[in-house]
Design a protein around this motif. Structure first.
Motif, PDB file in Angstrom:
ATOM      1  N   LEU A  28      95.829  -3.611  31.949  1.00 14.50           N
ATOM      2  CA  LEU A  28      95.021  -4.835  31.908  1.00 14.50           C
ATOM      3  C   LEU A  28      95.370  -5.640  33.154  1.00 14.50           C
ATOM      4  CD1 LEU A  28      92.975  -6.303  30.114  1.00 14.50           C
ATOM      5  CD2 LEU A  28      94.878  -7.383  28.919  1.00 14.50           C
ATOM      6  N   PHE A  29      94.339  -5.890  33.946  1.00 12.08           N
ATOM      7  CA  PHE A  29      94.548  -6.458  35.280  1.00 12.08           C
ATOM      8  C   PHE A  29      93.828  -7.806  35.387  1.00 12.08           C
ATOM      9  CE2 PHE A  29      92.980  -6.711  39.706  1.00 12.08           C
ATOM     10  CZ  PHE A  29      94.175  -6.595  40.399  1.00 12.08           C
ATOM     11  N   GLY A  30      94.450  -8.771  36.095  1.00 13.46           N
ATOM     12  CA  GLY A  30      93.812 -10.084  36.278  1.00 13.46           C
ATOM     13  C   GLY A  30      92.976 -10.096  37.546  1.00 13.46           C
ATOM     14  N   ALA A  31      93.548 -10.585  38.621  1.00 12.95           N
ATOM     15  CA  ALA A  31      92.840 -10.621  39.909  1.00 12.95           C
ATOM     16  C   ALA A  31      93.877 -10.780  41.005  1.00 12.95           C
ATOM     17  CB  ALA A  31      91.873 -11.798  39.943  1.00 12.95           C
ATOM     18  N   ILE A  32      93.496 -10.394  42.212  1.00 15.93           N
ATOM     19  CA  ILE A  32      94.405 -10.592  43.337  1.00 15.93           C
ATOM     20  C   ILE A  32      93.685 -11.353  44.447  1.00 15.93           C
ATOM     21  CG2 ILE A  32      96.015  -8.676  42.962  1.00 15.93           C
ATOM     22  CD1 ILE A  32      93.414  -8.197  45.516  1.00 15.93           C
ATOM     23  N   GLY A  33      94.463 -11.908  45.342  1.00 17.42           N
ATOM     24  CA  GLY A  33      93.890 -12.621  46.490  1.00 17.42           C
ATOM     25  C   GLY A  33      94.502 -13.994  46.638  1.00 17.42           C
ATOM     26  N   ASP A  34      94.758 -14.350  47.908  1.00 14.39           N
ATOM     27  CA  ASP A  34      95.391 -15.632  48.176  1.00 14.39           C
ATOM     28  C   ASP A  34      94.837 -16.173  49.493  1.00 14.39           C
ATOM     29  OD1 ASP A  34      97.473 -17.456  49.343  1.00 14.39           O
ATOM     30  OD2 ASP A  34      98.400 -17.032  47.403  1.00 14.39           O
ATOM     31  N   ALA A  54      96.730 -10.642  59.376  1.00 17.82           N
ATOM     32  CA  ALA A  54      97.817 -10.203  58.468  1.00 17.82           C
ATOM     33  C   ALA A  54      97.743  -8.689  58.276  1.00 17.82           C
ATOM     34  CB  ALA A  54      97.696 -10.922  57.121  1.00 17.82           C
ATOM     35  N   LYS A  55      98.856  -8.009  58.487  1.00 16.59           N
ATOM     36  CA  LYS A  55      98.870  -6.531  58.414  1.00 16.59           C
ATOM     37  C   LYS A  55      98.901  -6.060  56.954  1.00 16.59           C
ATOM     38  CE  LYS A  55      99.159  -5.062  62.823  1.00 16.59           C
ATOM     39  NZ  LYS A  55      98.444  -6.230  63.338  1.00 16.59           N
ATOM     40  N   VAL A  56      99.671  -6.780  56.131  1.00 18.20           N
ATOM     41  CA  VAL A  56      99.733  -6.427  54.712  1.00 18.20           C
ATOM     42  C   VAL A  56      98.891  -7.445  53.951  1.00 18.20           C
ATOM     43  CG1 VAL A  56     101.284  -6.030  52.756  1.00 18.20           C
ATOM     44  CG2 VAL A  56     102.092  -5.642  55.081  1.00 18.20           C
ATOM     45  N   ARG A  57      97.926  -6.942  53.147  1.00 22.91           N
ATOM     46  CA  ARG A  57      96.982  -7.839  52.487  1.00 22.91           C
ATOM     47  C   ARG A  57      96.911  -7.525  50.987  1.00 22.91           C
ATOM     48  NH1 ARG A  57      94.282 -10.108  56.357  1.00 22.91           N
ATOM     49  NH2 ARG A  57      92.871 -11.025  54.855  1.00 22.91           N
ATOM     50  N   PRO A  58      96.698  -8.552  50.162  1.00 22.22           N
ATOM     51  CA  PRO A  58      96.635  -8.328  48.711  1.00 22.22           C
ATOM     52  C   PRO A  58      95.604  -7.273  48.305  1.00 22.22           C
ATOM     53  CG  PRO A  58      96.646 -10.676  49.203  1.00 22.22           C
ATOM     54  CD  PRO A  58      96.571  -9.973  50.515  1.00 22.22           C
ATOM     55  N   GLU A  59      94.412  -7.308  48.963  1.00 19.29           N
ATOM     56  CA  GLU A  59      93.331  -6.385  48.587  1.00 19.29           C
ATOM     57  C   GLU A  59      93.731  -4.922  48.785  1.00 19.29           C
ATOM     58  OE1 GLU A  59      93.025  -9.017  50.586  1.00 19.29           O
ATOM     59  OE2 GLU A  59      91.901 -10.336  49.246  1.00 19.29           O
ATOM     60  N   GLN A  60      94.646  -4.687  49.732  1.00 16.25           N
ATOM     61  CA  GLN A  60      95.102  -3.302  49.935  1.00 16.25           C
ATOM     62  C   GLN A  60      95.746  -2.786  48.641  1.00 16.25           C
ATOM     63  OE1 GLN A  60      97.790  -4.079  53.139  1.00 16.25           O
ATOM     64  NE2 GLN A  60      96.261  -3.778  54.734  1.00 16.25           N
ATOM     65  N   GLY A  61      96.380  -3.693  47.912  1.00 14.90           N
ATOM     66  CA  GLY A  61      97.028  -3.310  46.655  1.00 14.90           C
ATOM     67  C   GLY A  61      96.009  -2.817  45.643  1.00 14.90           C
ATOM     68  N   LEU A  62      94.888  -3.531  45.587  1.00 19.45           N
ATOM     69  CA  LEU A  62      93.831  -3.179  44.636  1.00 19.45           C
ATOM     70  C   LEU A  62      93.251  -1.801  44.974  1.00 19.45           C
ATOM     71  CD1 LEU A  62      92.309  -4.542  42.316  1.00 19.45           C
ATOM     72  CD2 LEU A  62      90.702  -5.447  43.980  1.00 19.45           C
ATOM     73  N   SER A  82      74.148 -13.099  33.489  1.00 20.57           N
ATOM     74  CA  SER A  82      74.957 -13.426  32.306  1.00 20.57           C
ATOM     75  C   SER A  82      75.258 -14.915  32.234  1.00 20.57           C
ATOM     76  CB  SER A  82      76.289 -12.677  32.336  1.00 20.57           C
ATOM     77  OG  SER A  82      76.068 -11.314  32.215  1.00 20.57           O
ATOM     78  N   GLY A  83      75.406 -15.557  33.356  1.00 17.26           N
ATOM     79  CA  GLY A  83      75.632 -16.997  33.322  1.00 17.26           C
ATOM     80  C   GLY A  83      76.822 -17.474  34.122  1.00 17.26           C
ATOM     81  N   SER A  84      77.865 -16.655  34.279  1.00 20.24           N
ATOM     82  CA  SER A  84      79.026 -17.096  35.053  1.00 20.24           C
ATOM     83  C   SER A  84      79.838 -15.892  35.477  1.00 20.24           C
ATOM     84  CB  SER A  84      79.915 -18.014  34.198  1.00 20.24           C
ATOM     85  OG  SER A  84      81.176 -18.200  34.817  1.00 20.24           O
ATOM     86  N   MET A  85      80.472 -16.007  36.634  1.00 17.50           N
ATOM     87  CA  MET A  85      81.411 -14.967  37.066  1.00 17.50           C
ATOM     88  C   MET A  85      82.530 -14.825  36.033  1.00 17.50           C
ATOM     89  SD  MET A  85      81.072 -13.399  40.003  1.00 17.50           S
ATOM     90  CE  MET A  85      82.555 -13.214  40.974  1.00 17.50           C
ATOM     91  N   GLY A  86      82.778 -15.912  35.340  1.00 15.06           N
ATOM     92  CA  GLY A  86      83.867 -15.922  34.357  1.00 15.06           C
ATOM     93  C   GLY A  86      83.548 -15.169  33.079  1.00 15.06           C
ATOM     94  N   LEU A  87      82.399 -14.486  33.044  1.00 20.09           N
ATOM     95  CA  LEU A  87      81.988 -13.790  31.813  1.00 20.09           C
ATOM     96  C   LEU A  87      81.923 -12.278  31.947  1.00 20.09           C
ATOM     97  CD1 LEU A  87      78.988 -15.975  30.605  1.00 20.09           C
ATOM     98  CD2 LEU A  87      81.166 -15.658  29.447  1.00 20.09           C
ATOM     99  N   MET A  88      82.078 -11.773  33.167  1.00 21.63           N
ATOM    100  CA  MET A  88      81.771 -10.358  33.399  1.00 21.63           C
ATOM    101  C   MET A  88      83.007  -9.459  33.365  1.00 21.63           C
ATOM    102  SD  MET A  88      78.416 -10.125  34.232  1.00 21.63           S
ATOM    103  CE  MET A  88      78.235  -8.761  35.349  1.00 21.63           C
ATOM    104  N   PRO A 127      88.490  -8.311  34.809  1.00 20.29           N
ATOM    105  CA  PRO A 127      87.277  -9.102  35.030  1.00 20.29           C
ATOM    106  C   PRO A 127      86.742  -8.787  36.414  1.00 20.29           C
ATOM    107  CG  PRO A 127      89.248 -10.442  35.393  1.00 20.29           C
ATOM    108  CD  PRO A 127      89.716  -9.116  34.864  1.00 20.29           C
ATOM    109  N   ILE A 128      85.440  -9.025  36.647  1.00 20.78           N
ATOM    110  CA  ILE A 128      84.948  -8.703  37.994  1.00 20.78           C
ATOM    111  C   ILE A 128      85.253  -9.827  38.988  1.00 20.78           C
ATOM    112  CG2 ILE A 128      83.045  -7.362  36.945  1.00 20.78           C
ATOM    113  CD1 ILE A 128      81.173  -9.264  38.620  1.00 20.78           C
ATOM    114  N   HIS A 129      85.622 -10.990  38.476  1.00 17.05           N
ATOM    115  CA  HIS A 129      85.861 -12.094  39.415  1.00 17.05           C
ATOM    116  C   HIS A 129      87.182 -11.926  40.163  1.00 17.05           C
ATOM    117  CE1 HIS A 129      88.843 -13.878  36.727  1.00 17.05           C
ATOM    118  NE2 HIS A 129      87.977 -13.828  35.726  1.00 17.05           N
ATOM    119  N   GLY A 130      87.340 -12.752  41.193  1.00 11.78           N
ATOM    120  CA  GLY A 130      88.565 -12.732  41.969  1.00 11.78           C
ATOM    121  C   GLY A 130      89.576 -13.744  41.456  1.00 11.78           C
TER     122      GLY A 130
END
Ligand SMILES: NC(=O)c1ccc[n+]([C@@H]2O[C@H](COP(=O)([O-])OP(=O)(O)OC[C@H]3O[C@@H](n4cnc5c(N)ncnc54)[C@H](O)[C@@H]3O)[C@@H](O)[C@H]2O)c1
Length: 355
Positions: free
Chosen positions: A70-76, A85-93, A256-262, A276-279
């Protein structure tokens, strides 16, 4: 049933929304007599800050010994605003998806009756929408080599690559999904321009006779971008490559109505991942205002897809529907009504499940 779940909250609002999903999963486990063990691990910027890598080996080990992730989201923002930046959060995903063999992201799009009139789209266009995207997740331009910048820095390039086996396994999953639904498959591509898209189309055309009960349509991605908001009800199952799927599924969230719903499920190997599909929605991080429902619905998909527990999955979807109907929602959906905190929505859902 005994279940080991790897919890990867990630960055920004990730930890807050995952906390609510855990409350709901625990309530379901108690009600149905399951034993659930959670094991937490670091990903994204949180992992870079702690150990210098966005998907450390220890995190991969935790995923490997779990039954589902169960995964939340990444990104900063500190990485978003620093293109060097050479190392990036999205690379983890990307690495996580690749290493876990998760080649298909399943993203259902449906409407919530009580939200239809809050949509920027007209009721008659969206009411009754029930479609699902299968987005290819480990190939295409997000992974292709070579990529980079010229020595002078005045030219940049990415490469889009697809092998037949990558298209075929995703397409077969699409045919199977269509078979269990309304038997309509749409292959989304840009075959008039891109060589990779022509390979997609060719591969799907070759497989189609094996699924005579499924009707197949081929549509260019630009046309789909338009029809998706004009006539979303005309779709059933859509299969597409990584980049097109990334963009179209965000567009579909408006239905659907919100990014917070998908919600979404990432499939392809024994260990399935739900997110979730959101970031990481950094503007809301730590404020207890983010909508947790996409993550809670991802937990519902986890019961269905990882454990084949339909009743548990349905119960979560039902209480989520009820929370929307009764206005127990966060500020993105509250309109003129009361905006509940992220944690209050989670508590309410868990209480309803316990009843
Ligand atoms: N799967 C992932 O982890 C993932 C996906 C997309 C973006 N990202 C990362 O997230 C960071 C922010 O990216 P972004 O702003 O483009 O996308 P985002 O999804 O984080 O936010 C976009 C907008 O959607 C809305 N939103 C998103 N989640 C919500 C929620 N739970 N409740 C209510 N509203 C919500 C907000 O209005 C927000 O401004 C970036 O670092 C990006 O790289 C990560």
């Amino acid at each position: 049933m005994e279940m080991n779940i790897a919890l990867l909250p990630g960055d920004g609002i990730g930890p807050e929304v995952v906390d609510q999903a855990v409350k709901v999963v625990n309530a379901v486990a108690k009600k149905f007599g399951h034993t659930i063990t959670f094991e937490k691990a670091l990903t994204g910027a949180a992992a870079i800050d702690a150990v210098g890598l966005p998907y450390p080996d220890e995190t991969h080990e935790v995923c490997l010994r779990s039954d589902a992730v169960l995964f939340g989201a990444i990104g900063d923002p500190k990485y978003d605003n620093d293109p060097s930046a050479k190392v990036r959060p999205e690379q983890g995903l990307l690495l996580m998806r690749k290493k876990l063999g998760l080649f298909a992201n399943v993203r259902p799009t449906f409407t919530f009756p009580s939200l239809i009139d809050k949509s920027p789209l007209k009721r008659d266009r969206i009411e009754g929408t029930d479609l699902v995207f299968l987005r290819e997740l480990t190939g295409g331009i997000y992974f292709g080599e070579p990529r980079g910048r010229s020595e002078q820095g005045d030219r940049a390039f990415d490469t889009c690559v697809y092998n037949v086996f990558e298209i075929e396994r995703l397409a077969r999953m699409g045919f199977e999904f269509a078979r269990k639904r309304r038997k309509l498959l749409t292959c989304v591509d840009k075959a008039n321009v891109l060589a990779t898209s022509r390979l997609w189309r060719e591969t799907v055309q070759r497989l189609a006779p094996e699924y005579p009960d499924v009707k197949v349509e081929y549509e260019f991605v630009d046309a789909v971008a338009m029809r998706l908001i004009q006539w979303p009800k005309s779709y059933d199952v859509l299969i597409t490559e990584n980049l097109f799927g990334d963009i179209l599924t965000d567009e579909a969230s408006v239905i659907s109505g919100s990014m917070g719903l998908m919600p979404s499920a990432s499939l392809g190997s024994d260990i399935k991942l739900f997110e979730p599909i959101h970031g990481s929605y950094p503007q809301a991080a730590g404020k207890n205002i983010a909508n947790p429902l996409a993550t809670v619905l991802s937990a519902s998909m986890m019961f269905e897809y990882a454990f084949d527990l339909q009743e548990e999955a349905n119960l979560i979807s039902e209480v989520v529907n009820r929370s929307i109907e009764e206005g127990i929602v966060t500020e993105d959906l509250a309109g003129d009504g009361k905006a509940y905190k992220t944690s209050e929505v989670g508590d309410w859902l868990a209480e309803q499940i316990a009843k």
